[in-house]
Motif scaffolding. Structure first.
Motif, PDB file in Angstrom:
ATOM      1  N   PRO A  95      33.575 -12.781 -18.748  1.00 26.38           N
ATOM      2  CA  PRO A  95      33.414 -12.531 -17.301  1.00 26.38           C
ATOM      3  C   PRO A  95      33.627 -13.782 -16.456  1.00 26.38           C
ATOM      4  O   PRO A  95      34.190 -13.711 -15.353  1.00 26.38           O
ATOM      5  CB  PRO A  95      31.975 -12.027 -17.204  1.00 26.38           C
ATOM      6  CG  PRO A  95      31.665 -11.461 -18.547  1.00 26.38           C
ATOM      7  CD  PRO A  95      32.391 -12.336 -19.517  1.00 26.38           C
ATOM      8  N   GLN A  96      33.203 -14.927 -16.960  1.00 31.51           N
ATOM      9  CA  GLN A  96      33.406 -16.176 -16.224  1.00 31.51           C
ATOM     10  C   GLN A  96      34.883 -16.520 -16.139  1.00 31.51           C
ATOM     11  O   GLN A  96      35.359 -17.019 -15.103  1.00 31.51           O
ATOM     12  CB  GLN A  96      32.630 -17.296 -16.918  1.00 31.51           C
ATOM     13  CG  GLN A  96      32.605 -18.606 -16.150  1.00 31.51           C
ATOM     14  CD  GLN A  96      31.775 -19.663 -16.854  1.00 31.51           C
ATOM     15  OE1 GLN A  96      31.064 -19.380 -17.828  1.00 31.51           O
ATOM     16  NE2 GLN A  96      31.863 -20.886 -16.375  1.00 31.51           N
ATOM     17  N   MET A  97      35.615 -16.268 -17.206  1.00 31.53           N
ATOM     18  CA  MET A  97      37.066 -16.502 -17.192  1.00 31.53           C
ATOM     19  C   MET A  97      37.749 -15.622 -16.148  1.00 31.53           C
ATOM     20  O   MET A  97      38.596 -16.090 -15.369  1.00 31.53           O
ATOM     21  CB  MET A  97      37.651 -16.219 -18.572  1.00 31.53           C
ATOM     22  CG  MET A  97      37.375 -17.260 -19.631  1.00 31.53           C
ATOM     23  SD  MET A  97      38.158 -16.776 -21.202  1.00 31.53           S
ATOM     24  CE  MET A  97      38.101 -18.341 -22.089  1.00 31.53           C
ATOM     25  N   LEU A  98      37.398 -14.332 -16.136  1.00 32.20           N
ATOM     26  CA  LEU A  98      38.019 -13.408 -15.188  1.00 32.20           C
ATOM     27  C   LEU A  98      37.683 -13.786 -13.755  1.00 32.20           C
ATOM     28  O   LEU A  98      38.546 -13.737 -12.862  1.00 32.20           O
ATOM     29  CB  LEU A  98      37.569 -11.981 -15.492  1.00 32.20           C
ATOM     30  CG  LEU A  98      38.166 -10.882 -14.614  1.00 32.20           C
ATOM     31  CD1 LEU A  98      39.681 -10.856 -14.734  1.00 32.20           C
ATOM     32  CD2 LEU A  98      37.572  -9.522 -14.972  1.00 32.20           C
ATOM     33  N   ALA A  99      36.440 -14.183 -13.534  1.00 30.97           N
ATOM     34  CA  ALA A  99      36.053 -14.594 -12.182  1.00 30.97           C
ATOM     35  C   ALA A  99      36.811 -15.836 -11.748  1.00 30.97           C
ATOM     36  O   ALA A  99      37.249 -15.939 -10.581  1.00 30.97           O
ATOM     37  CB  ALA A  99      34.542 -14.847 -12.139  1.00 30.97           C
ATOM     38  N   ALA A 100      37.003 -16.787 -12.649  1.00 30.51           N
ATOM     39  CA  ALA A 100      37.745 -17.999 -12.320  1.00 30.51           C
ATOM     40  C   ALA A 100      39.196 -17.679 -11.995  1.00 30.51           C
ATOM     41  O   ALA A 100      39.783 -18.246 -11.058  1.00 30.51           O
ATOM     42  CB  ALA A 100      37.662 -18.992 -13.477  1.00 30.51           C
ATOM     43  N   ALA A 101      39.798 -16.759 -12.752  1.00 29.94           N
ATOM     44  CA  ALA A 101      41.189 -16.396 -12.500  1.00 29.94           C
ATOM     45  C   ALA A 101      41.350 -15.742 -11.139  1.00 29.94           C
ATOM     46  O   ALA A 101      42.308 -16.030 -10.401  1.00 29.94           O
ATOM     47  CB  ALA A 101      41.692 -15.465 -13.604  1.00 29.94           C
ATOM     48  N   GLY A 105      42.802 -17.906  -8.139  1.00 30.80           N
ATOM     49  CA  GLY A 105      44.183 -17.448  -8.062  1.00 30.80           C
ATOM     50  C   GLY A 105      45.086 -18.094  -9.094  1.00 30.80           C
ATOM     51  O   GLY A 105      46.243 -18.421  -8.797  1.00 30.80           O
ATOM     52  N   VAL A 106      44.566 -18.300 -10.315  1.00 31.78           N
ATOM     53  CA  VAL A 106      45.357 -18.943 -11.365  1.00 31.78           C
ATOM     54  C   VAL A 106      45.812 -17.895 -12.372  1.00 31.78           C
ATOM     55  O   VAL A 106      45.278 -16.788 -12.449  1.00 31.78           O
ATOM     56  CB  VAL A 106      44.533 -20.040 -12.078  1.00 31.78           C
ATOM     57  CG1 VAL A 106      44.181 -21.148 -11.103  1.00 31.78           C
ATOM     58  CG2 VAL A 106      43.279 -19.466 -12.716  1.00 31.78           C
ATOM     59  N   ASP A 107      46.823 -18.265 -13.151  1.00 33.83           N
ATOM     60  CA  ASP A 107      47.386 -17.360 -14.147  1.00 33.83           C
ATOM     61  C   ASP A 107      46.772 -17.550 -15.530  1.00 33.83           C
ATOM     62  O   ASP A 107      46.842 -16.637 -16.359  1.00 33.83           O
ATOM     63  CB  ASP A 107      48.910 -17.568 -14.259  1.00 33.83           C
ATOM     64  CG  ASP A 107      49.641 -17.037 -13.039  1.00 33.83           C
ATOM     65  OD1 ASP A 107      49.582 -15.821 -12.809  1.00 33.83           O
ATOM     66  OD2 ASP A 107      50.266 -17.836 -12.322  1.00 33.83           O
ATOM     67  N   VAL A 108      46.227 -18.722 -15.807  1.00 29.12           N
ATOM     68  CA  VAL A 108      45.685 -19.009 -17.134  1.00 29.12           C
ATOM     69  C   VAL A 108      44.328 -19.680 -16.964  1.00 29.12           C
ATOM     70  O   VAL A 108      44.168 -20.567 -16.117  1.00 29.12           O
ATOM     71  CB  VAL A 108      46.620 -19.939 -17.945  1.00 29.12           C
ATOM     72  CG1 VAL A 108      46.076 -20.135 -19.359  1.00 29.12           C
ATOM     73  CG2 VAL A 108      48.029 -19.376 -18.002  1.00 29.12           C
ATOM     74  N   VAL A 109      43.363 -19.239 -17.772  1.00 32.03           N
ATOM     75  CA  VAL A 109      42.057 -19.886 -17.837  1.00 32.03           C
ATOM     76  C   VAL A 109      41.806 -20.228 -19.305  1.00 32.03           C
ATOM     77  O   VAL A 109      41.676 -19.336 -20.141  1.00 32.03           O
ATOM     78  CB  VAL A 109      40.926 -18.991 -17.296  1.00 32.03           C
ATOM     79  CG1 VAL A 109      39.590 -19.708 -17.423  1.00 32.03           C
ATOM     80  CG2 VAL A 109      41.197 -18.599 -15.855  1.00 32.03           C
ATOM     81  N   TYR A 110      41.750 -21.521 -19.591  1.00 31.69           N
ATOM     82  CA  TYR A 110      41.567 -21.980 -20.959  1.00 31.69           C
ATOM     83  C   TYR A 110      40.078 -22.100 -21.288  1.00 31.69           C
ATOM     84  O   TYR A 110      39.298 -22.609 -20.479  1.00 31.69           O
ATOM     85  CB  TYR A 110      42.225 -23.350 -21.174  1.00 31.69           C
ATOM     86  CG  TYR A 110      43.717 -23.359 -20.968  1.00 31.69           C
ATOM     87  CD1 TYR A 110      44.573 -22.928 -21.966  1.00 31.69           C
ATOM     88  CD2 TYR A 110      44.271 -23.817 -19.770  1.00 31.69           C
ATOM     89  CE1 TYR A 110      45.947 -22.937 -21.783  1.00 31.69           C
ATOM     90  CE2 TYR A 110      45.633 -23.835 -19.577  1.00 31.69           C
ATOM     91  CZ  TYR A 110      46.474 -23.392 -20.590  1.00 31.69           C
ATOM     92  OH  TYR A 110      47.827 -23.410 -20.397  1.00 31.69           O
ATOM     93  N   GLY A 111      39.715 -21.660 -22.464  1.00 27.66           N
ATOM     94  CA  GLY A 111      38.393 -21.922 -22.981  1.00 27.66           C
ATOM     95  C   GLY A 111      38.376 -23.281 -23.657  1.00 27.66           C
ATOM     96  O   GLY A 111      39.073 -23.488 -24.654  1.00 27.66           O
ATOM     97  N   VAL A 112      37.624 -24.224 -23.119  1.00 27.42           N
ATOM     98  CA  VAL A 112      37.623 -25.601 -23.609  1.00 27.42           C
ATOM     99  C   VAL A 112      36.279 -25.875 -24.284  1.00 27.42           C
ATOM    100  O   VAL A 112      35.217 -25.624 -23.707  1.00 27.42           O
ATOM    101  CB  VAL A 112      37.855 -26.609 -22.459  1.00 27.42           C
ATOM    102  CG1 VAL A 112      37.775 -28.040 -22.974  1.00 27.42           C
ATOM    103  CG2 VAL A 112      39.200 -26.349 -21.809  1.00 27.42           C
ATOM    104  N   ARG A 113      36.322 -26.414 -25.491  1.00 24.30           N
ATOM    105  CA  ARG A 113      35.107 -26.687 -26.251  1.00 24.30           C
ATOM    106  C   ARG A 113      34.535 -28.037 -25.833  1.00 24.30           C
ATOM    107  O   ARG A 113      35.154 -29.070 -26.062  1.00 24.30           O
ATOM    108  CB  ARG A 113      35.435 -26.703 -27.746  1.00 24.30           C
ATOM    109  CG  ARG A 113      36.189 -25.471 -28.221  1.00 24.30           C
ATOM    110  CD  ARG A 113      37.035 -25.771 -29.436  1.00 24.30           C
ATOM    111  NE  ARG A 113      37.857 -24.625 -29.813  1.00 24.30           N
ATOM    112  CZ  ARG A 113      38.870 -24.691 -30.674  1.00 24.30           C
ATOM    113  NH1 ARG A 113      39.195 -25.842 -31.233  1.00 24.30           N
ATOM    114  NH2 ARG A 113      39.568 -23.612 -30.974  1.00 24.30           N
ATOM    115  N   ASN A 114      33.371 -28.018 -25.229  1.00 27.91           N
ATOM    116  CA  ASN A 114      32.726 -29.270 -24.841  1.00 27.91           C
ATOM    117  C   ASN A 114      31.755 -29.771 -25.907  1.00 27.91           C
ATOM    118  O   ASN A 114      31.191 -30.850 -25.781  1.00 27.91           O
ATOM    119  CB  ASN A 114      31.988 -29.106 -23.507  1.00 27.91           C
ATOM    120  CG  ASN A 114      30.935 -28.006 -23.560  1.00 27.91           C
ATOM    121  OD1 ASN A 114      30.645 -27.458 -24.621  1.00 27.91           O
ATOM    122  ND2 ASN A 114      30.377 -27.682 -22.412  1.00 27.91           N
ATOM    123  N   ASP A 115      31.554 -28.974 -26.949  1.00 27.99           N
ATOM    124  CA  ASP A 115      30.678 -29.379 -28.052  1.00 27.99           C
ATOM    125  C   ASP A 115      31.257 -28.814 -29.342  1.00 27.99           C
ATOM    126  O   ASP A 115      31.261 -27.590 -29.555  1.00 27.99           O
ATOM    127  CB  ASP A 115      29.258 -28.855 -27.832  1.00 27.99           C
ATOM    128  CG  ASP A 115      28.285 -29.366 -28.892  1.00 27.99           C
ATOM    129  OD1 ASP A 115      28.738 -29.945 -29.894  1.00 27.99           O
ATOM    130  OD2 ASP A 115      27.070 -29.174 -28.717  1.00 27.99           O
TER     131      ASP A 115
END
Length: 347
Positions: A95-101, A105-115
């Motif tokens: 849901p956070q990815m979809l909200a960010a997109a 207004g972006v086409d790609v939302v990357y999941g980035v591992r911070n740990d």
């Protein structure tokens, strides 16, 4: 997913409530990459209980990247999220990815591992070194801590499906498109159940495909090594001639053997690099599909289909899609069969 009978119940238990709670229409395309255990049986059971679950079973194990490509070619959504079944990447941030997109207004939302404390030190160090290497060689802006967990817009998915590449590595192809993007950070968890399906040899193969698929720098490196070997050979010849003219004895066979072995090693490395590129061109010229679909629960035909350049039509009615595979009506078929052939005049 590949042989994920142990983790599959946990995946459904966590994923379904999240997607149901988003209050948006969705489908889940579960790509079974030729599993040999009870993964296919469990998927069929969950498919009957979960109408939004679509089962896509490949004829044989095609590999991680090919399985993702099969899912992208079949997915119908306006946004598509790719995620592995092992739950190391938490589905709770979808849901956070979809909200960010939508908000950015972006086409790609990357999941980035911070740990990445759950990964071994060797995996973390080798990954950092590899991403730095591929960044220097190809100028690709792929994030070192972003794997294949990402959200993509329909425009991005269509662009990927239109690419003719075989042995594609999506974690570098998507950044190479340079579409507007954003990131969402998360902690990488341990595998929920089962064993890893990515041993060292598969990681090495993925690295080779990435290097040869996104950079010609290894070819230039081979050229520079060849020039360096030639310059070294000329210097050795000059040294030998000068030493002989002054009456000095040339060094013993140990140094000679070392030099010959060194030059031979450089040559073998250069030949190997050239072979990797020639192999990729050979595979591309053959045009063999990277996967075959044995079963799709949407069409329930079970016929083999190769990868397509465009996804299936975005129709909300499965029967409409199924109708595209039906035979022509009887009148048309009869007309084709009884159509007279042109007669030949005999002289």
């Amino acid at each position: 997913m590949f042989n994920e009978e142990e983790v599959l119940p946990l995946l459904v238990q966590r994923l379904r409530p999240i997607l149901d709670g988003m209050n948006v229409p969705y489908e889940v395309v579960a790509v079974d990459d030729g599993s040999k255990d009870l993964t296919a049986v469990l998927l069929q059971r969950y498919h009957r209980e979960w109408p939004n679950l679509r089962v896509l079973r490949l004829r044989a194990n095609a590999g991680h990247q090919a399985a993702i490509s099969a899912g992208l070619a079949s997915a119908l959504g306006d946004y598509v999220v790719t995620i592995d079944a092992d739950l190391q990447d938490p589905p709770e941030i979808i849901p956070q990815m979809l909200a960010a997109a939508k908000d950015d207004g972006v086409d790609v939302v990357y999941g980035v591992r911070n740990d990445r404390s759950t990964d071994t030190w060797f995996k973390r160090a080798s990954a950092q070194a590899f991403y730095k290497l591929i960044g220097l060689m190809s100028q690709t802006s792929a994030h070192a801590d972003a794997g294949d967990y990402r959200l993509m817009s329909r425009a991005t998915v269509d662009a990927i499906n239109s690419l003719p590449e075989h042995n594609r590595v999506l974690r570098f192809i998507v950044p190479a498109l340079n579409f507007p993007s954003d990131t969402v950070e998360y902690k990488r968890e341990e595998r929920a159940a089962g064993d890893s399906k990515y041993p060292l040899m598969k990681m090495v193969k993925l690295s080779l495909d990435s290097l040869t698929g996104f950079s010609t720098a290894p070819l230039r490196l081979a050229t520079f090594a060849g020039f360096g070997g030639a310059v070294l050979a000329v210097l050795l010849v000059l040294y030998t001639l000068i030493s002989r003219s002054q009456g000095h004895t040339v060094a013993g066979w140990t140094s000679t053997v070392a030099i010959v072995a060194g030059v031979g090693a450089v040559q073998l490395v250069c030949v190997g690099i050239l072979g990797e590129y020639i192999g990729r061109m050979y595979g591309h010229m053959q045009g063999r599909p990277t996967y075959f679909i044995a079963y799709d629960s949407m069409t329930a035909q079970g016929a083999d289909h190769g990868p397509t350049d465009t996804p299936l039509p975005a129709s909300p009615h499965p029967e409409t899609i199924q109708a595209t595979d039906e035979a022509p009506d009887a009148a048309t078929h009869a007309a084709r069969v009884t159509s007279p052939q042109p007669s030949r005049l005999r002289g």
